[in-house]
Design a protein around this motif. Structure first.
Motif, PDB file in Angstrom:
ATOM      1  N   LYS A   3       0.835  -1.195   0.000  1.00  0.00           N
ATOM      2  CA  LYS A   3       0.000   0.000   0.000  1.00  0.00           C
ATOM      3  C   LYS A   3       0.875   1.252   0.000  1.00  0.00           C
ATOM      4  CE  LYS A   3      -3.775   2.246   2.486  1.00  0.00           C
ATOM      5  NZ  LYS A   3      -4.675   2.170   3.669  1.00  0.00           N
ATOM      6  N   PRO A   4       0.618   2.206  -0.918  1.00  0.00           N
ATOM      7  CA  PRO A   4       1.407   3.451  -0.945  1.00  0.00           C
ATOM      8  C   PRO A   4       1.293   4.212   0.374  1.00  0.00           C
ATOM      9  CG  PRO A   4       0.175   3.187  -2.985  1.00  0.00           C
ATOM     10  CD  PRO A   4      -0.338   2.143  -2.040  1.00  0.00           C
ATOM     11  N   PHE A   5       2.350   4.906   0.715  1.00  0.00           N
ATOM     12  CA  PHE A   5       2.353   5.708   1.935  1.00  0.00           C
ATOM     13  C   PHE A   5       3.307   6.884   1.740  1.00  0.00           C
ATOM     14  CE2 PHE A   5       5.808   2.711   2.283  1.00  0.00           C
ATOM     15  CZ  PHE A   5       6.834   3.395   2.920  1.00  0.00           C
ATOM     16  N   ILE A   6       3.165   7.869   2.604  1.00  0.00           N
ATOM     17  CA  ILE A   6       3.987   9.081   2.523  1.00  0.00           C
ATOM     18  C   ILE A   6       5.110   8.990   3.545  1.00  0.00           C
ATOM     19  CG2 ILE A   6       3.986  11.585   2.886  1.00  0.00           C
ATOM     20  CD1 ILE A   6       0.999  11.493   1.978  1.00  0.00           C
ATOM     21  N   ARG A   7       6.292   9.360   3.117  1.00  0.00           N
ATOM     22  CA  ARG A   7       7.461   9.350   4.007  1.00  0.00           C
ATOM     23  C   ARG A   7       8.388  10.513   3.644  1.00  0.00           C
ATOM     24  NH1 ARG A   7      11.610   7.693   0.836  1.00  0.00           N
ATOM     25  NH2 ARG A   7      11.189   6.167  -0.826  1.00  0.00           N
ATOM     26  N   PRO A   8       9.325  10.857   4.523  1.00  0.00           N
ATOM     27  CA  PRO A   8      10.286  11.907   4.194  1.00  0.00           C
ATOM     28  C   PRO A   8      11.141  11.520   2.988  1.00  0.00           C
ATOM     29  CG  PRO A   8      10.282  11.489   6.552  1.00  0.00           C
ATOM     30  CD  PRO A   8       9.473  10.387   5.925  1.00  0.00           C
ATOM     31  N   TYR A   9      11.533  12.523   2.224  1.00  0.00           N
ATOM     32  CA  TYR A   9      12.479  12.317   1.122  1.00  0.00           C
ATOM     33  C   TYR A   9      13.785  11.777   1.682  1.00  0.00           C
ATOM     34  CZ  TYR A   9      15.948  13.575  -2.398  1.00  0.00           C
ATOM     35  OH  TYR A   9      16.981  13.538  -3.297  1.00  0.00           O
ATOM     36  N   ASP A  10      14.331  10.757   1.028  1.00  0.00           N
ATOM     37  CA  ASP A  10      15.591  10.134   1.452  1.00  0.00           C
ATOM     38  C   ASP A  10      16.659  10.412   0.391  1.00  0.00           C
ATOM     39  OD1 ASP A  10      17.733   8.524   2.120  1.00  0.00           O
ATOM     40  OD2 ASP A  10      16.510   6.783   2.629  1.00  0.00           O
ATOM     41  N   PRO A  11      17.608  11.303   0.685  1.00  0.00           N
ATOM     42  CA  PRO A  11      18.634  11.653  -0.307  1.00  0.00           C
ATOM     43  C   PRO A  11      19.449  10.460  -0.785  1.00  0.00           C
ATOM     44  CG  PRO A  11      18.666  13.210   1.527  1.00  0.00           C
ATOM     45  CD  PRO A  11      17.774  12.070   1.941  1.00  0.00           C
ATOM     46  N   SER A  12      19.507   9.393   0.006  1.00  0.00           N
ATOM     47  CA  SER A  12      20.355   8.256  -0.350  1.00  0.00           C
ATOM     48  C   SER A  12      19.814   7.452  -1.529  1.00  0.00           C
ATOM     49  CB  SER A  12      20.553   7.333   0.860  1.00  0.00           C
ATOM     50  OG  SER A  12      19.347   6.661   1.192  1.00  0.00           O
ATOM     51  N   HIS A  13      18.476   7.517  -1.774  1.00  0.00           N
ATOM     52  CA  HIS A  13      17.982   6.738  -2.910  1.00  0.00           C
ATOM     53  C   HIS A  13      16.764   7.321  -3.638  1.00  0.00           C
ATOM     54  CE1 HIS A  13      15.383   5.007   0.298  1.00  0.00           C
ATOM     55  NE2 HIS A  13      14.498   4.901  -0.683  1.00  0.00           N
ATOM     56  N   ASP A  14      16.299   8.518  -3.232  1.00  0.00           N
ATOM     57  CA  ASP A  14      15.118   9.098  -3.878  1.00  0.00           C
ATOM     58  C   ASP A  14      15.427  10.127  -4.957  1.00  0.00           C
ATOM     59  OD1 ASP A  14      13.240   7.619  -2.434  1.00  0.00           O
ATOM     60  OD2 ASP A  14      13.162   9.085  -0.803  1.00  0.00           O
ATOM     61  N   PHE A  15      16.685  10.514  -5.111  1.00  0.00           N
ATOM     62  CA  PHE A  15      17.015  11.591  -6.050  1.00  0.00           C
ATOM     63  C   PHE A  15      16.564  11.255  -7.470  1.00  0.00           C
ATOM     64  CE2 PHE A  15      19.713  13.916  -9.000  1.00  0.00           C
ATOM     65  CZ  PHE A  15      19.675  15.212  -8.489  1.00  0.00           C
ATOM     66  N   ASP A  16      16.983  10.100  -7.981  1.00  0.00           N
ATOM     67  CA  ASP A  16      16.647   9.731  -9.356  1.00  0.00           C
ATOM     68  C   ASP A  16      15.136   9.553  -9.534  1.00  0.00           C
ATOM     69  OD1 ASP A  16      19.297   9.825 -10.098  1.00  0.00           O
ATOM     70  OD2 ASP A  16      19.617   7.663  -9.926  1.00  0.00           O
ATOM     71  N   SER A  17      14.479   8.963  -8.556  1.00  0.00           N
ATOM     72  CA  SER A  17      13.034   8.762  -8.649  1.00  0.00           C
ATOM     73  C   SER A  17      12.291  10.098  -8.677  1.00  0.00           C
ATOM     74  CB  SER A  17      12.536   7.933  -7.456  1.00  0.00           C
ATOM     75  OG  SER A  17      13.082   6.641  -7.477  1.00  0.00           O
ATOM     76  N   THR A  18      12.798  11.062  -7.920  1.00  0.00           N
ATOM     77  CA  THR A  18      12.170  12.377  -7.902  1.00  0.00           C
ATOM     78  C   THR A  18      12.263  13.031  -9.275  1.00  0.00           C
ATOM     79  OG1 THR A  18      12.721  12.625  -5.559  1.00  0.00           O
ATOM     80  CG2 THR A  18      12.151  14.621  -6.756  1.00  0.00           C
ATOM     81  N   LEU A  19      13.403  12.880  -9.933  1.00  0.00           N
ATOM     82  CA  LEU A  19      13.539  13.428 -11.282  1.00  0.00           C
ATOM     83  C   LEU A  19      12.612  12.715 -12.262  1.00  0.00           C
ATOM     84  CD1 LEU A  19      17.390  14.007 -11.603  1.00  0.00           C
ATOM     85  CD2 LEU A  19      15.594  15.728 -11.384  1.00  0.00           C
ATOM     86  N   VAL A  20      12.438  11.408 -12.112  1.00  0.00           N
ATOM     87  CA  VAL A  20      11.506  10.666 -12.970  1.00  0.00           C
ATOM     88  C   VAL A  20      10.095  11.229 -12.817  1.00  0.00           C
ATOM     89  CG1 VAL A  20      10.378   8.434 -13.317  1.00  0.00           C
ATOM     90  CG2 VAL A  20      12.862   8.546 -13.061  1.00  0.00           C
ATOM     91  N   ILE A  21       9.700  11.534 -11.583  1.00  0.00           N
ATOM     92  CA  ILE A  21       8.379  12.110 -11.331  1.00  0.00           C
ATOM     93  C   ILE A  21       8.275  13.486 -11.977  1.00  0.00           C
ATOM     94  CG2 ILE A  21       6.793  12.926  -9.543  1.00  0.00           C
ATOM     95  CD1 ILE A  21       8.230  10.818  -7.680  1.00  0.00           C
TER      96      ILE A  21
END
Length: 230
Positions: A3-21
Protein backbone atom coordinates in the motif's frame (compact mmCIF):
# COMPACT_ATOMS: atom_id res chain seq x y z
CA UNK A 1 -0.20 -5.92 -2.48
CA UNK A 2 1.93 -3.13 -0.93
CA UNK A 3 0.00 0.00 0.00
CA UNK A 4 1.41 3.45 -0.94
CA UNK A 5 2.35 5.71 1.94
CA UNK A 6 3.99 9.08 2.52
CA UNK A 7 7.46 9.35 4.01
CA UNK A 8 10.29 11.91 4.19
CA UNK A 9 12.48 12.32 1.12
CA UNK A 10 15.59 10.13 1.45
CA UNK A 11 18.63 11.65 -0.31
CA UNK A 12 20.35 8.26 -0.35
CA UNK A 13 17.98 6.74 -2.91
CA UNK A 14 15.12 9.10 -3.88
CA UNK A 15 17.02 11.59 -6.05
CA UNK A 16 16.65 9.73 -9.36
CA UNK A 17 13.03 8.76 -8.65
CA UNK A 18 12.17 12.38 -7.90
CA UNK A 19 13.54 13.43 -11.28
CA UNK A 20 11.51 10.67 -12.97
CA UNK A 21 8.38 12.11 -11.33
CA UNK A 22 9.31 15.62 -12.42
CA UNK A 23 9.81 14.57 -16.05
CA UNK A 24 6.71 12.38 -15.98
CA UNK A 25 4.45 15.24 -14.91
CA UNK A 26 6.09 18.19 -16.69
CA UNK A 27 3.87 20.75 -18.40
CA UNK A 28 3.48 20.28 -22.15
CA UNK A 29 4.92 23.74 -22.82
CA UNK A 30 8.23 22.66 -21.25
CA UNK A 31 8.25 19.09 -22.56
CA UNK A 32 11.15 19.40 -25.00
CA UNK A 33 14.91 19.46 -24.65
CA UNK A 34 16.80 21.30 -23.35
CA UNK A 35 13.83 22.86 -21.50
CA UNK A 36 13.03 19.60 -19.67
CA UNK A 37 16.50 19.22 -18.23
CA UNK A 38 16.92 22.94 -17.56
CA UNK A 39 13.54 23.09 -15.85
CA UNK A 40 14.59 20.43 -13.37
CA UNK A 41 17.28 22.85 -12.16
CA UNK A 42 14.56 25.35 -11.19
CA UNK A 43 11.50 23.40 -10.09
CA UNK A 44 12.98 20.20 -8.65
CA UNK A 45 16.71 19.82 -7.93
CA UNK A 46 17.23 22.87 -5.69
CA UNK A 47 14.55 21.75 -3.26
CA UNK A 48 15.80 18.23 -2.70
CA UNK A 49 19.39 19.49 -2.51
CA UNK A 50 18.91 22.60 -0.36
CA UNK A 51 15.86 21.75 1.76
CA UNK A 52 15.44 17.96 1.95
CA UNK A 53 13.84 18.17 5.41
CA UNK A 54 10.77 19.86 3.91
CA UNK A 55 10.44 17.35 1.06
CA UNK A 56 8.24 14.26 1.16
CA UNK A 57 7.52 11.45 -1.28
CA UNK A 58 4.65 9.11 -1.98
CA UNK A 59 6.17 5.64 -1.73
CA UNK A 60 4.44 2.92 -3.79
CA UNK A 61 4.88 0.54 -0.87
CA UNK A 62 8.03 -1.05 -2.29
CA UNK A 63 10.49 1.77 -1.73
CA UNK A 64 9.85 3.54 -5.06
CA UNK A 65 8.79 7.21 -5.00
CA UNK A 66 5.83 7.84 -7.31
CA UNK A 67 4.94 11.34 -6.17
CA UNK A 68 6.43 14.18 -4.16
CA UNK A 69 5.84 17.47 -2.46
CA UNK A 70 8.88 19.72 -2.28
CA UNK A 71 9.28 23.23 -0.96
CA UNK A 72 10.76 25.49 1.68
CA UNK A 73 9.56 26.81 5.03
CA UNK A 74 11.27 30.18 4.53
CA UNK A 75 11.48 31.33 0.93
CA UNK A 76 13.88 34.13 1.89
CA UNK A 77 16.36 31.75 3.53
CA UNK A 78 15.94 29.30 0.67
CA UNK A 79 16.87 31.94 -1.91
CA UNK A 80 20.01 32.81 0.07
CA UNK A 81 21.08 29.15 0.04
CA UNK A 82 20.24 28.97 -3.67
CA UNK A 83 22.59 31.87 -4.42
CA UNK A 84 25.38 30.90 -2.07
CA UNK A 85 25.36 27.10 -2.30
CA UNK A 86 23.44 26.07 -5.43
CA UNK A 87 24.46 28.50 -8.17
CA UNK A 88 28.21 27.74 -7.73
CA UNK A 89 27.47 24.09 -8.58
CA UNK A 90 25.64 24.83 -11.86
CA UNK A 91 27.38 23.66 -15.03
CA UNK A 92 27.05 26.48 -17.62
CA UNK A 93 27.14 23.83 -20.33
CA UNK A 94 23.81 22.55 -18.99
CA UNK A 95 22.32 25.89 -17.96
CA UNK A 96 23.86 28.62 -20.13
CA UNK A 97 23.83 32.05 -18.58
CA UNK A 98 21.16 34.13 -20.33
CA UNK A 99 22.42 36.59 -22.97
CA UNK A 100 22.16 40.30 -22.46
CA UNK A 101 18.96 41.73 -23.86
CA UNK A 102 20.72 44.29 -26.05
CA UNK A 103 22.82 41.60 -27.73
CA UNK A 104 19.97 39.30 -28.63
CA UNK A 105 19.06 38.58 -32.22
CA UNK A 106 15.54 38.92 -33.51
CA UNK A 107 13.31 36.06 -32.50
CA UNK A 108 13.23 33.22 -34.99
CA UNK A 109 10.09 32.21 -36.83
CA UNK A 110 7.96 29.06 -36.66
CA UNK A 111 7.68 29.06 -32.88
CA UNK A 112 11.42 29.07 -32.21
CA UNK A 113 11.10 32.53 -30.68
CA UNK A 114 8.71 31.22 -28.03
CA UNK A 115 11.10 28.39 -27.21
CA UNK A 116 14.04 30.78 -27.00
CA UNK A 117 12.08 33.01 -24.66
CA UNK A 118 11.23 30.06 -22.42
CA UNK A 119 14.86 28.95 -22.26
CA UNK A 120 15.93 32.48 -21.31
CA UNK A 121 13.27 32.54 -18.62
CA UNK A 122 14.51 29.25 -17.16
CA UNK A 123 18.14 30.42 -17.26
CA UNK A 124 17.18 33.65 -15.53
CA UNK A 125 15.28 31.69 -12.89
CA UNK A 126 18.39 29.60 -12.16
CA UNK A 127 20.87 32.46 -11.94
CA UNK A 128 18.52 35.13 -10.51
CA UNK A 129 16.24 33.24 -8.09
CA UNK A 130 15.29 36.49 -6.37
CA UNK A 131 13.28 37.53 -9.43
CA UNK A 132 11.28 34.31 -9.46
CA UNK A 133 10.81 33.62 -5.75
CA UNK A 134 11.00 36.78 -3.63
CA UNK A 135 8.08 38.74 -5.20
CA UNK A 136 9.86 41.97 -4.37
CA UNK A 137 7.01 44.14 -5.66
CA UNK A 138 4.64 42.50 -3.17
CA UNK A 139 6.54 42.23 0.14
CA UNK A 140 3.39 41.36 2.10
CA UNK A 141 3.27 37.98 0.38
CA UNK A 142 6.41 36.53 1.98
CA UNK A 143 5.81 38.32 5.26
CA UNK A 144 2.49 36.54 5.67
CA UNK A 145 3.08 33.37 3.64
CA UNK A 146 6.82 32.60 3.76
CA UNK A 147 6.64 28.93 2.77
CA UNK A 148 6.09 27.70 -0.79
CA UNK A 149 5.66 24.32 -2.45
CA UNK A 150 5.53 22.20 -5.62
CA UNK A 151 3.60 18.93 -5.82
CA UNK A 152 3.67 16.26 -8.53
CA UNK A 153 2.28 12.72 -8.65
CA UNK A 154 2.70 10.26 -11.51
CA UNK A 155 -0.57 9.91 -13.49
CA UNK A 156 -1.27 6.31 -12.47
CA UNK A 157 -1.31 7.37 -8.79
CA UNK A 158 -3.42 10.50 -9.19
CA UNK A 159 -7.04 10.86 -8.06
CA UNK A 160 -6.55 8.44 -5.19
CA UNK A 161 -6.50 10.95 -2.35
CA UNK A 162 -2.72 11.19 -2.04
CA UNK A 163 -2.50 14.86 -3.08
CA UNK A 164 -4.27 16.24 0.01
CA UNK A 165 -2.28 13.89 2.23
CA UNK A 166 1.01 15.09 0.75
CA UNK A 167 0.02 18.73 1.16
CA UNK A 168 -1.14 18.28 4.76
CA UNK A 169 2.13 16.49 5.58
CA UNK A 170 4.12 19.37 4.11
CA UNK A 171 2.02 22.02 5.86
CA UNK A 172 2.49 20.35 9.24
CA UNK A 173 6.24 20.30 8.69
CA UNK A 174 6.68 23.92 7.60
CA UNK A 175 4.39 25.08 10.41
CA UNK A 176 6.64 23.23 12.85
CA UNK A 177 9.58 25.02 11.21
CA UNK A 178 7.96 28.38 12.02
CA UNK A 179 6.05 29.28 8.84
CA UNK A 180 2.84 31.22 9.46
CA UNK A 181 1.55 30.68 5.94
CA UNK A 182 2.26 29.13 2.55
CA UNK A 183 1.92 30.24 -1.06
CA UNK A 184 2.12 28.59 -4.46
CA UNK A 185 1.86 29.59 -8.11
CA UNK A 186 -0.22 27.73 -10.67
CA UNK A 187 -1.23 28.32 -14.27
CA UNK A 188 -4.36 30.41 -14.39
CA UNK A 189 -5.88 28.13 -17.03
CA UNK A 190 -5.72 25.10 -14.72
CA UNK A 191 -9.22 25.41 -13.31
CA UNK A 192 -9.19 21.88 -11.91
CA UNK A 193 -6.03 22.54 -9.87
CA UNK A 194 -7.56 25.75 -8.52
CA UNK A 195 -10.60 23.83 -7.27
CA UNK A 196 -8.28 21.25 -5.71
CA UNK A 197 -6.37 23.87 -3.73
CA UNK A 198 -9.52 25.74 -2.73
CA UNK A 199 -10.89 22.55 -1.17
CA UNK A 200 -7.74 22.47 0.96
CA UNK A 201 -8.27 26.03 2.19
CA UNK A 202 -6.14 27.97 -0.29
CA UNK A 203 -7.39 31.21 -1.81
CA UNK A 204 -6.14 33.70 -4.38
CA UNK A 205 -3.75 36.25 -2.85
CA UNK A 206 -5.77 39.43 -2.40
CA UNK A 207 -3.20 41.97 -3.65
CA UNK A 208 -2.32 43.04 -7.19
CA UNK A 209 1.11 41.57 -7.92
CA UNK A 210 2.00 42.61 -11.46
CA UNK A 211 2.15 46.37 -11.00
CA UNK A 212 -1.45 46.73 -12.12
CA UNK A 213 -0.83 45.39 -15.63
CA UNK A 214 -3.59 42.80 -15.40
CA UNK A 215 -5.82 44.62 -12.95
CA UNK A 216 -6.35 41.27 -11.23
CA UNK A 217 -5.43 40.31 -7.69
CA UNK A 218 -2.98 37.43 -7.34
CA UNK A 219 -2.04 37.51 -11.04
CA UNK A 220 1.61 36.88 -12.04
CA UNK A 221 1.89 36.68 -15.83
CA UNK A 222 0.03 33.56 -16.91
CA UNK A 223 -0.17 32.27 -13.33
CA UNK A 224 -2.06 33.04 -10.15
CA UNK A 225 -0.74 33.00 -6.61
CA UNK A 226 -2.71 31.10 -3.98
CA UNK A 227 -2.15 31.33 -0.24
CA UNK A 228 -3.13 29.67 3.02
CA UNK A 229 -2.60 30.57 6.66
CA UNK A 230 -1.14 27.90 8.93
Amino acid sequence: MPKPFIRPYDPSHDFDSTLVIFYGTIAKSVDFEPARTMGSYVWCRPYILLSPITCFVLDNGSGQAVGYIIGAASTGDFVKKWRNEYIPTIDPEIIPKPPRQDNEKEEEKDGEGDKSGLLRYISNSVYEPENELLHLSTPNLLERYPAHLHIDILPEHQRRGYGPKLINTFLEKVKAEGAAGVHLKMLIENVEAKRFYEKLGFRIFEEVMDGGDSGEVGRVGDAICMVKEL
